[in-house]
Design a protein around this motif. Structure first.
Motif, PDB file in Angstrom:
ATOM      1  N   GLY A   1      20.537  36.169 -53.248  1.00  0.00           N
ATOM      2  CA  GLY A   1      19.709  34.979 -53.351  1.00  0.00           C
ATOM      3  C   GLY A   1      18.376  35.265 -53.989  1.00  0.00           C
ATOM      4  O   GLY A   1      17.924  34.536 -54.888  1.00  0.00           O
TER       5      GLY A   1
ATOM      6  N   ALA B   1      17.107  33.959 -57.766  1.00  0.00           N
ATOM      7  CA  ALA B   1      15.901  33.151 -57.963  1.00  0.00           C
ATOM      8  C   ALA B   1      14.971  33.813 -58.964  1.00  0.00           C
ATOM      9  O   ALA B   1      14.409  33.151 -59.854  1.00  0.00           O
ATOM     10  CB  ALA B   1      15.186  32.942 -56.632  1.00  0.00           C
TER      11      ALA B   1
ATOM     12  N   VAL C   1      16.126  33.355 -62.596  1.00  0.00           N
ATOM     13  CA  VAL C   1      15.804  32.027 -63.148  1.00  0.00           C
ATOM     14  C   VAL C   1      14.321  31.941 -63.482  1.00  0.00           C
ATOM     15  O   VAL C   1      13.924  31.410 -64.524  1.00  0.00           O
ATOM     16  CB  VAL C   1      16.211  30.916 -62.164  1.00  0.00           C
ATOM     17  CG1 VAL C   1      15.836  29.544 -62.711  1.00  0.00           C
ATOM     18  CG2 VAL C   1      17.705  30.968 -61.890  1.00  0.00           C
ATOM     19  N   ILE C   2      13.467  32.476 -62.593  1.00  0.00           N
ATOM     20  CA  ILE C   2      12.025  32.460 -62.845  1.00  0.00           C
ATOM     21  C   ILE C   2      11.706  33.210 -64.127  1.00  0.00           C
ATOM     22  O   ILE C   2      10.924  32.739 -64.971  1.00  0.00           O
ATOM     23  CB  ILE C   2      11.262  33.092 -61.661  1.00  0.00           C
ATOM     24  CG1 ILE C   2      11.359  32.195 -60.427  1.00  0.00           C
ATOM     25  CG2 ILE C   2       9.791  33.315 -62.029  1.00  0.00           C
ATOM     26  CD1 ILE C   2      10.784  32.826 -59.170  1.00  0.00           C
TER      27      ILE C   2
ATOM     28  N   TYR D   1      17.081  24.655 -63.429  1.00  0.00           N
ATOM     29  CA  TYR D   1      16.594  24.492 -62.063  1.00  0.00           C
ATOM     30  C   TYR D   1      17.616  23.730 -61.220  1.00  0.00           C
ATOM     31  O   TYR D   1      17.867  24.075 -60.065  1.00  0.00           O
ATOM     32  CB  TYR D   1      15.257  23.760 -62.063  1.00  0.00           C
ATOM     33  CG  TYR D   1      14.647  23.600 -60.688  1.00  0.00           C
ATOM     34  CD1 TYR D   1      14.335  24.718 -59.915  1.00  0.00           C
ATOM     35  CD2 TYR D   1      14.388  22.344 -60.158  1.00  0.00           C
ATOM     36  CE1 TYR D   1      13.784  24.587 -58.653  1.00  0.00           C
ATOM     37  CE2 TYR D   1      13.832  22.201 -58.889  1.00  0.00           C
ATOM     38  CZ  TYR D   1      13.530  23.320 -58.147  1.00  0.00           C
ATOM     39  OH  TYR D   1      12.990  23.184 -56.889  1.00  0.00           O
TER      40      TYR D   1
ATOM     41  N   PHE E   1      20.375  26.069 -60.301  1.00  0.00           N
ATOM     42  CA  PHE E   1      19.961  26.943 -59.204  1.00  0.00           C
ATOM     43  C   PHE E   1      20.043  26.209 -57.867  1.00  0.00           C
ATOM     44  O   PHE E   1      20.503  26.774 -56.864  1.00  0.00           O
ATOM     45  CB  PHE E   1      18.535  27.444 -59.435  1.00  0.00           C
ATOM     46  CG  PHE E   1      17.985  28.218 -58.268  1.00  0.00           C
ATOM     47  CD1 PHE E   1      18.332  29.544 -58.061  1.00  0.00           C
ATOM     48  CD2 PHE E   1      17.118  27.618 -57.365  1.00  0.00           C
ATOM     49  CE1 PHE E   1      17.848  30.253 -56.972  1.00  0.00           C
ATOM     50  CE2 PHE E   1      16.622  28.311 -56.277  1.00  0.00           C
ATOM     51  CZ  PHE E   1      16.990  29.632 -56.084  1.00  0.00           C
TER      52      PHE E   1
ATOM     53  N   GLN F   1      22.091  27.229 -54.626  1.00  0.00           N
ATOM     54  CA  GLN F   1      21.372  27.488 -53.380  1.00  0.00           C
ATOM     55  C   GLN F   1      21.843  26.608 -52.228  1.00  0.00           C
ATOM     56  O   GLN F   1      21.908  27.049 -51.087  1.00  0.00           O
ATOM     57  CB  GLN F   1      19.866  27.292 -53.594  1.00  0.00           C
ATOM     58  CG  GLN F   1      19.027  27.629 -52.375  1.00  0.00           C
ATOM     59  CD  GLN F   1      17.563  27.326 -52.582  1.00  0.00           C
ATOM     60  OE1 GLN F   1      17.206  26.367 -53.254  1.00  0.00           O
ATOM     61  NE2 GLN F   1      16.689  28.142 -52.003  1.00  0.00           N
TER      62      GLN F   1
ATOM     63  N   PHE G   1      21.240  32.472 -49.186  1.00  0.00           N
ATOM     64  CA  PHE G   1      19.836  32.124 -48.971  1.00  0.00           C
ATOM     65  C   PHE G   1      19.528  31.919 -47.484  1.00  0.00           C
ATOM     66  O   PHE G   1      18.469  31.381 -47.146  1.00  0.00           O
ATOM     67  CB  PHE G   1      19.486  30.861 -49.756  1.00  0.00           C
ATOM     68  CG  PHE G   1      19.662  31.021 -51.238  1.00  0.00           C
ATOM     69  CD1 PHE G   1      18.614  31.451 -52.035  1.00  0.00           C
ATOM     70  CD2 PHE G   1      20.894  30.775 -51.849  1.00  0.00           C
ATOM     71  CE1 PHE G   1      18.770  31.615 -53.396  1.00  0.00           C
ATOM     72  CE2 PHE G   1      21.064  30.937 -53.212  1.00  0.00           C
ATOM     73  CZ  PHE G   1      20.007  31.359 -53.987  1.00  0.00           C
TER      74      PHE G   1
ATOM     75  N   ASN H   1      12.356  32.433 -49.715  1.00  0.00           N
ATOM     76  CA  ASN H   1      12.839  31.114 -50.157  1.00  0.00           C
ATOM     77  C   ASN H   1      11.673  30.195 -50.483  1.00  0.00           C
ATOM     78  O   ASN H   1      11.678  29.483 -51.500  1.00  0.00           O
ATOM     79  CB  ASN H   1      13.700  30.475 -49.067  1.00  0.00           C
ATOM     80  CG  ASN H   1      15.081  31.102 -48.961  1.00  0.00           C
ATOM     81  OD1 ASN H   1      15.504  31.857 -49.836  1.00  0.00           O
ATOM     82  ND2 ASN H   1      15.778  30.799 -47.882  1.00  0.00           N
TER      83      ASN H   1
ATOM     84  N   LEU I   1       9.505  32.023 -53.706  1.00  0.00           N
ATOM     85  CA  LEU I   1      10.205  31.963 -54.990  1.00  0.00           C
ATOM     86  C   LEU I   1      10.580  30.530 -55.347  1.00  0.00           C
ATOM     87  O   LEU I   1      10.586  30.160 -56.526  1.00  0.00           O
ATOM     88  CB  LEU I   1      11.452  32.846 -54.941  1.00  0.00           C
ATOM     89  CG  LEU I   1      11.194  34.345 -54.701  1.00  0.00           C
ATOM     90  CD1 LEU I   1      12.507  35.114 -54.668  1.00  0.00           C
ATOM     91  CD2 LEU I   1      10.270  34.915 -55.762  1.00  0.00           C
ATOM     92  N   GLY I   2      10.888  29.715 -54.331  1.00  0.00           N
ATOM     93  CA  GLY I   2      11.187  28.313 -54.595  1.00  0.00           C
ATOM     94  C   GLY I   2       9.996  27.580 -55.190  1.00  0.00           C
ATOM     95  O   GLY I   2      10.147  26.706 -56.045  1.00  0.00           O
TER      96      GLY I   2
ATOM     97  N   LEU J   1       9.772  28.630 -58.837  1.00  0.00           N
ATOM     98  CA  LEU J   1      10.851  27.969 -59.577  1.00  0.00           C
ATOM     99  C   LEU J   1      10.528  26.508 -59.849  1.00  0.00           C
ATOM    100  O   LEU J   1      10.687  26.007 -60.968  1.00  0.00           O
ATOM    101  CB  LEU J   1      12.155  28.076 -58.795  1.00  0.00           C
ATOM    102  CG  LEU J   1      13.019  29.298 -59.056  1.00  0.00           C
ATOM    103  CD1 LEU J   1      14.123  29.396 -58.025  1.00  0.00           C
ATOM    104  CD2 LEU J   1      13.600  29.237 -60.454  1.00  0.00           C
TER     105      LEU J   1
END
Length: 367
Positions: A139, A143, A146-147, A185, A188, A192, A200, A289, A292-293, A296
């Motif tokens: 997880g 993330a 993607v970032i 996004y 993702f 998730q 996650f 979470n 990083l969320g 993102l």
């Protein structure tokens, strides 16, 4: 960690009173003569803005606890992103000199604050308390991947395109980057919340801890209404205070780009506290979470939003970073990759991230 109960998640009176007070203040500012009260009204508005941000994040947390992970982190990220977009767009619409750089400065600052400031504090605090903490590798690295992709497309690639001289995308390129940012996004979020949700969830928690809490439906509904009200107040208060924030930064002798750091700090501070509390409770997965969320959402939702505004008003966005900022971004992504590759963290990783964060602050204040 034991399961939380309704009693462990109180809803303080101030979280109800602050959004209502913000509404009263906004109505007063509309009815009063412009300039009435001078700096005192502005200071009151600033305090109210910060308090409303905290209240909004609190109500988002109530909904997040009700939904459980990882849905809860998404509610917090969405709430924070709405605030960030509102602050950025309020600067864009002023049309002031350098306004087209505010999206770049804010998104970059948000990524650096998350990847180094928030993550560093969480790892250091958790490491000091528990010596070593674990999390789900799949997880966290997903993330981060993607970032890294979105940050490169949005903040580095514009310096090297040829359709328009960098650091600006052409309208077609900007539309493409905004679209793929939103799509990636969304992909993702699908992974998730549905396809690989287990990646996650904190494996150290009991199964019952990963379920939503049995909160009263009326309390959740009230928090949802107050969250929407609070976010609306933040948007309008931010619009009225933006010129003062810019003036304060320039008066302090800081570069105009530091406005982005101020905006990102205001937006991320409450959620950063939530991530820090989770790390200190030995819930590092929840902490990551949240952190990083936020990064993102800052790229995946903010860039499409400001790109749409840019295309509508015909203002080119300067998205490409300066060389020194590119170095810091690449270093941050590299160190984060090493940090998240093992699934275990100690104080050492926290110290590394905080050193990079300190370097970012120094370069932001003294380019």
């Amino acid at each position: 960690m034991t399961s939380q109960t309704t009693e462990s998640l109180p809803i303080p009176i101030w979280t109800w009173a602050v959004p209502l007070g913000a509404v009263v203040l906004l109505l007063a500012k509309l009815m009063l003569t412009p300039g009435f009260g001078g700096i005192w009204i502005d200071l009151l508005a600033l305090v109210t803005l910060l308090a409303t941000v905290f209240a909004s994040v609190h109500h988002a947390e109530v909904i997040a606890h009700y939904l459980g992970e990882p849905f809860g982190s998404l509610v917090l990220a969405a709430a924070v992103t709405v605030i960030e977009v509102a602050l950025i767009v309020s600067v864009l619409l002023t049309g002031a000199e350098g306004a087209n750089e505010i999206a770049r400065d804010t998104v970059f600052a948000a990524v650096m604050i998350v990847l180094n400031g928030i993550v560093g504090l969480c790892l250091l605090s958790g490491g000091l308390r528990y010596h070593e903490q674990g999390f789900q590798i799949h997880g966290a690295t997903g993330a981060l991947g993607v970032i890294g992709t979105l940050a490169t497309l949005a903040l580095i690639l514009p310096n090297f395109t040829q359709a328009v001289a960098g650091p600006v995308y052409s309208p077609a390129q900007l539309f493409f980057v905004g679209t793929v940012s939103l799509v990636l996004y969304g992909l993702f979020l699908f992974v998730q919340t549905m396809r690989h949700r287990e990646d996650f969830l904190d494996t150290q928690l009991h199964t019952s801890d990963n379920q939503h809490l049995a909160l009263p439906g009326l309390a959740v509904l009230a928090s949802g209404i107050l969250l929407a009200l609070g976010l609306a107040c933040v948007i309008f208060l931010a619009k009225s205070l933006t010129p003062n924030i810019e003036l304060a930064v320039l008066t302090a002798g800081l570069p105009p780009a530091f406005v982005g750091v101020v905006i990102a700090t205001i937006v991320l501070f409450p959620e950063g506290l939530s991530a820090l509390r989770a790390a200190r409770a030995n819930n590092l997965q929840t902490s990551l979470n949240l952190a990083l969320g936020s990064a993102l959402a800052s790229i995946g939702m903010t860039i499409p939003a400001v790109a749409a505004v840019s295309l509508l008003i015909g203002m080119p966005l300067a998205l490409g970073l300066e060389p020194e900022h590119i170095v810091l971004l690449v270093l941050s992504l590299f160190i984060c990759t090493l940090t998240l590759a093992t699934g275990r963290t100690t104080v050492l990783q926290g110290g590394l991230h905080l050193v990079i964060f300190a370097a970012f602050l120094v370069i932001a204040a003294v380019p």
